[in-house]
Design a protein around this motif. Structure first.
Motif, PDB file in Angstrom:
ATOM      1  N   ARG A   1       0.829  -1.209   0.000  1.00 12.75           N
ATOM      2  CA  ARG A   1       0.000   0.000   0.000  1.00 12.75           C
ATOM      3  C   ARG A   1       0.860   1.255   0.000  1.00 12.75           C
ATOM      4  NH1 ARG A   1      -3.635  -2.910   3.937  1.00 12.75           N
ATOM      5  NH2 ARG A   1      -5.391  -3.571   2.672  1.00 12.75           N
ATOM      6  N   GLN A   2       1.940   1.225   0.772  1.00 14.85           N
ATOM      7  CA  GLN A   2       2.815   2.396   0.811  1.00 14.85           C
ATOM      8  C   GLN A   2       3.517   2.607  -0.530  1.00 14.85           C
ATOM      9  OE1 GLN A   2       5.372   2.188   4.262  1.00 14.85           O
ATOM     10  NE2 GLN A   2       3.732   2.831   5.628  1.00 14.85           N
ATOM     11  N   GLU A   3       3.877   1.525  -1.183  1.00 14.68           N
ATOM     12  CA  GLU A   3       4.478   1.644  -2.510  1.00 14.68           C
ATOM     13  C   GLU A   3       3.478   2.232  -3.511  1.00 14.68           C
ATOM     14  OE1 GLU A   3       7.629   1.247  -3.592  1.00 14.68           O
ATOM     15  OE2 GLU A   3       8.095   0.985  -1.473  1.00 14.68           O
ATOM     16  N   LEU A   4       2.216   1.814  -3.401  1.00  5.86           N
ATOM     17  CA  LEU A   4       1.179   2.379  -4.271  1.00  5.86           C
ATOM     18  C   LEU A   4       1.016   3.878  -4.027  1.00  5.86           C
ATOM     19  CD1 LEU A   4      -1.610  -0.350  -4.143  1.00  5.86           C
ATOM     20  CD2 LEU A   4      -0.339   0.375  -6.167  1.00  5.86           C
ATOM     21  N   ASP A   5       1.102   4.285  -2.766  1.00  3.87           N
ATOM     22  CA  ASP A   5       0.948   5.700  -2.431  1.00  3.87           C
ATOM     23  C   ASP A   5       2.114   6.534  -2.951  1.00  3.87           C
ATOM     24  OD1 ASP A   5      -1.459   5.235  -1.196  1.00  3.87           O
ATOM     25  OD2 ASP A   5      -0.619   5.158   0.833  1.00  3.87           O
ATOM     26  N   LYS A   6       3.302   5.953  -3.009  1.00  2.00           N
ATOM     27  CA  LYS A   6       4.491   6.684  -3.463  1.00  2.00           C
ATOM     28  C   LYS A   6       4.485   6.922  -4.969  1.00  2.00           C
ATOM     29  CE  LYS A   6       7.630   4.980   0.101  1.00  2.00           C
ATOM     30  NZ  LYS A   6       8.806   4.152   0.349  1.00  2.00           N
ATOM     31  N   LYS A   7       3.913   5.995  -5.709  1.00  3.90           N
ATOM     32  CA  LYS A   7       3.958   6.095  -7.166  1.00  3.90           C
ATOM     33  C   LYS A   7       3.004   7.170  -7.671  1.00  3.90           C
ATOM     34  CE  LYS A   7       5.348   1.394  -8.045  1.00  3.90           C
ATOM     35  NZ  LYS A   7       5.082   0.156  -8.742  1.00  3.90           N
ATOM     36  N   ASP A   8       3.423   7.798  -8.767  1.00  2.00           N
ATOM     37  CA  ASP A   8       2.552   8.765  -9.431  1.00  2.00           C
ATOM     38  C   ASP A   8       1.670   8.007 -10.409  1.00  2.00           C
ATOM     39  OD1 ASP A   8       3.645  10.935  -8.120  1.00  2.00           O
ATOM     40  OD2 ASP A   8       5.202  11.215  -9.615  1.00  2.00           O
ATOM     41  N   ALA A   9       0.595   7.499  -9.876  1.00  2.00           N
ATOM     42  CA  ALA A   9      -0.316   6.699 -10.693  1.00  2.00           C
ATOM     43  C   ALA A   9      -1.701   7.343 -10.664  1.00  2.00           C
ATOM     44  CB  ALA A   9      -0.392   5.280 -10.156  1.00  2.00           C
ATOM     45  N   THR A  10      -2.498   6.952 -11.611  1.00  2.00           N
ATOM     46  CA  THR A  10      -3.863   7.473 -11.653  1.00  2.00           C
ATOM     47  C   THR A  10      -4.667   6.878 -10.504  1.00  2.00           C
ATOM     48  OG1 THR A  10      -4.616   5.676 -13.076  1.00  2.00           O
ATOM     49  CG2 THR A  10      -3.765   7.662 -14.152  1.00  2.00           C
ATOM     50  N   ASP A  11      -5.779   7.505 -10.212  1.00  6.81           N
ATOM     51  CA  ASP A  11      -6.639   7.004  -9.143  1.00  6.81           C
ATOM     52  C   ASP A  11      -7.128   5.597  -9.451  1.00  6.81           C
ATOM     53  OD1 ASP A  11      -6.409   9.271  -7.589  1.00  6.81           O
ATOM     54  OD2 ASP A  11      -8.162  10.235  -8.458  1.00  6.81           O
ATOM     55  N   LYS A  12      -7.427   5.331 -10.709  1.00 10.51           N
ATOM     56  CA  LYS A  12      -7.932   4.013 -11.090  1.00 10.51           C
ATOM     57  C   LYS A  12      -6.872   2.946 -10.847  1.00 10.51           C
ATOM     58  CE  LYS A  12     -10.116   1.477 -14.823  1.00 10.51           C
ATOM     59  NZ  LYS A  12     -10.586   1.488 -16.198  1.00 10.51           N
ATOM     60  N   LEU A  13      -5.629   3.243 -11.182  1.00 15.12           N
ATOM     61  CA  LEU A  13      -4.546   2.292 -10.972  1.00 15.12           C
ATOM     62  C   LEU A  13      -4.329   2.035  -9.485  1.00 15.12           C
ATOM     63  CD1 LEU A  13      -2.390   0.565 -12.328  1.00 15.12           C
ATOM     64  CD2 LEU A  13      -0.859   2.532 -12.234  1.00 15.12           C
ATOM     65  N   LYS A  14      -4.385   3.089  -8.681  1.00 13.36           N
ATOM     66  CA  LYS A  14      -4.240   2.929  -7.228  1.00 13.36           C
ATOM     67  C   LYS A  14      -5.389   2.104  -6.655  1.00 13.36           C
ATOM     68  CE  LYS A  14      -1.454   6.930  -6.091  1.00 13.36           C
ATOM     69  NZ  LYS A  14      -1.347   8.154  -5.313  1.00 13.36           N
ATOM     70  N   GLN A  15      -6.604   2.347  -7.147  1.00 15.43           N
ATOM     71  CA  GLN A  15      -7.760   1.586  -6.669  1.00 15.43           C
ATOM     72  C   GLN A  15      -7.611   0.116  -7.010  1.00 15.43           C
ATOM     73  OE1 GLN A  15     -11.077   3.600  -8.495  1.00 15.43           O
ATOM     74  NE2 GLN A  15     -11.528   4.776  -6.647  1.00 15.43           N
ATOM     75  N   GLU A  16      -7.187  -0.169  -8.236  1.00 14.19           N
ATOM     76  CA  GLU A  16      -7.002  -1.562  -8.644  1.00 14.19           C
ATOM     77  C   GLU A  16      -5.913  -2.229  -7.807  1.00 14.19           C
ATOM     78  OE1 GLU A  16      -6.207  -1.342 -12.817  1.00 14.19           O
ATOM     79  OE2 GLU A  16      -8.301  -0.944 -13.342  1.00 14.19           O
TER      80      GLU A  16
END
Length: 116
Positions: free
Chosen positions: A68-83
């Motif tokens: 989860r922390q790695e997902l938060d660090k990345k500059d990704a779209t909201d959809k990618l973070k949700q997935e």
């Protein structure tokens, strides 16, 4: 003399404010292990885990928090973070199914439904 007292009071208030600010920042940036430990304890209170279950649950939750922390660090779209978050949650759920007894898992699921 009054000027010195005012100056010392201002300096003391400044340092108190700095300590309060750093405490809030530290609270937001807990380590994955600290978060997993707290969640394991809460689950233990809910379903009375054995020692082996606690260790396995802790490992699964640490892994999930790191992801989860790695997902938060990345500059990704909201959809990618949700997935990504959904995938992490599904992995945790699969781990819990393997680790917990059927009765414990039902209790855990019931508590999730109450939170929703």
């Amino acid at each position: 003399m009054k000027k010195y007292i005012s100056l010392l009071s201002f300096i003391a208030l400044f340092f108190i404010g700095m300590e309060y600010s750093s405490a809030q920042h530290a609270e937001k940036q807990q380590s994955p292990e600290a978060i997993a430990k707290q969640q394991t304890y809460q689950l233990h209170q809910l379903v009375n885990l054995t020692g082996d279950q606690q260790g396995a649950i802790f490992k699964a939750l640490v892994d999930a928090q790191q992801n989860r922390q790695e997902l938060d660090k990345k500059d990704a779209t909201d959809k990618l973070k949700q997935e990504g978050t959904i995938t992490v949650d599904e992995r945790v759920d699969e781990s819990f199914k393997k680790i917990l007894t059927p009765e414990q898992y039902k209790t855990y699921q019931a508590s999730l439904e109450k939170k929703k």
